[in-house]
Write a protein that holds these residues in place. Structure first.
Motif, PDB file in Angstrom:
ATOM      1  N   MET A 299       0.828  -1.194   0.000  1.00  0.00           N
ATOM      2  CA  MET A 299       0.000   0.000   0.000  1.00  0.00           C
ATOM      3  C   MET A 299       0.869   1.253   0.000  1.00  0.00           C
ATOM      4  O   MET A 299       0.489   2.268  -0.545  1.00  0.00           O
ATOM      5  N   ARG A 300       2.039   1.153   0.609  1.00  0.00           N
ATOM      6  CA  ARG A 300       2.905   2.322   0.714  1.00  0.00           C
ATOM      7  C   ARG A 300       3.350   2.857  -0.648  1.00  0.00           C
ATOM      8  O   ARG A 300       3.264   4.062  -0.885  1.00  0.00           O
ATOM      9  N   PRO A 301       3.821   2.015  -1.605  1.00  0.00           N
ATOM     10  CA  PRO A 301       4.240   2.555  -2.905  1.00  0.00           C
ATOM     11  C   PRO A 301       3.084   3.219  -3.663  1.00  0.00           C
ATOM     12  O   PRO A 301       3.261   4.265  -4.292  1.00  0.00           O
TER      13      PRO A 301
ATOM     14  N   LEU B 102       2.341   6.563  -1.948  1.00  0.00           N
ATOM     15  CA  LEU B 102       3.412   7.510  -2.240  1.00  0.00           C
ATOM     16  C   LEU B 102       3.309   8.035  -3.677  1.00  0.00           C
ATOM     17  O   LEU B 102       3.438   9.241  -3.921  1.00  0.00           O
ATOM     18  N   TYR B 103       3.048   7.151  -4.622  1.00  0.00           N
ATOM     19  CA  TYR B 103       2.894   7.550  -6.025  1.00  0.00           C
ATOM     20  C   TYR B 103       1.706   8.502  -6.183  1.00  0.00           C
ATOM     21  O   TYR B 103       1.803   9.528  -6.869  1.00  0.00           O
ATOM     22  N   ALA B 104       0.593   8.201  -5.531  1.00  0.00           N
ATOM     23  CA  ALA B 104      -0.586   9.056  -5.625  1.00  0.00           C
ATOM     24  C   ALA B 104      -0.331  10.424  -5.004  1.00  0.00           C
ATOM     25  O   ALA B 104      -0.739  11.457  -5.565  1.00  0.00           O
TER      26      ALA B 104
ATOM     27  N   ARG C 284      10.029   4.427 -11.369  1.00  0.00           N
ATOM     28  CA  ARG C 284      10.254   3.519 -10.246  1.00  0.00           C
ATOM     29  C   ARG C 284       9.053   3.464  -9.314  1.00  0.00           C
ATOM     30  O   ARG C 284       8.645   2.384  -8.889  1.00  0.00           O
ATOM     31  N   LEU C 285       8.496   4.625  -9.000  1.00  0.00           N
ATOM     32  CA  LEU C 285       7.326   4.651  -8.108  1.00  0.00           C
ATOM     33  C   LEU C 285       6.125   3.954  -8.764  1.00  0.00           C
ATOM     34  O   LEU C 285       5.407   3.190  -8.116  1.00  0.00           O
TER      35      LEU C 285
END
Length: 137
Positions: free
Chosen positions: A1-3, A6-8, A50-51
């Motif tokens: 959920m973290r990536p 972070l991307y959002a 990458r994200l």
């Protein structure tokens, strides 16, 4: 959920920054919002590989886990319906073998029989009608 989060957040922050800059330039609020969305999308495609890939991999893994949990559930109604249909198909095949109703004879010609059994779609035989009538042209 973290990536994914972070991307959002990075994309949303990029949009807000671009929207603020475009409104300072003097574009209208709506036009600045649309342009900021397009520019933020292009920048995220070009520079946030990458994200985006990390978020996509996490999303795919979560989807596979959900699919694995759903695969364990057996729909008993569907299983019963499949069994009934398989049984009906087996009975029909047995009847067709016991009572042939037409097919090629020794000369290779098709013998008279049930027209529905000769055409799998159950369509009537229209013969060779390759000619086009004058009124159809």
């Amino acid at each position: 959920m973290r990536p994914f989060l972070l991307y959002a957040v990075v994309r949303l922050g990029l949009w807000v920054l671009l929207w603020w800059l475009l409104t300072l330039v003097g574009l209208g609020l709506v036009l600045a919002g649309v342009l900021a969305a397009l520019i933020a999308m292009l920048i995220s495609i070009l520079f946030l590989d990458r994200l985006r890939n990390a978020a996509a991999l996490r999303w795919k893994a979560a989807d596979e886990r959900r699919a694995a949990r759903r695969a364990d559930d057996v729909d008993e109604d569907a299983e019963y319906e499949d069994a009934v249909l398989d049984e009906a198909d087996a009975e029909t095949a047995t009847e067709d073998r016991n009572h042939p109703t037409g097919g090629p004879d020794a000369t290779g010609d098709v013998t008279a029989g049930d027209a529905e059994s000769l055409d799998p779609a159950g369509l009537p035989d229209l013969g060779d009608r390759d000619e086009v009538r004058e009124e159809d042209r």
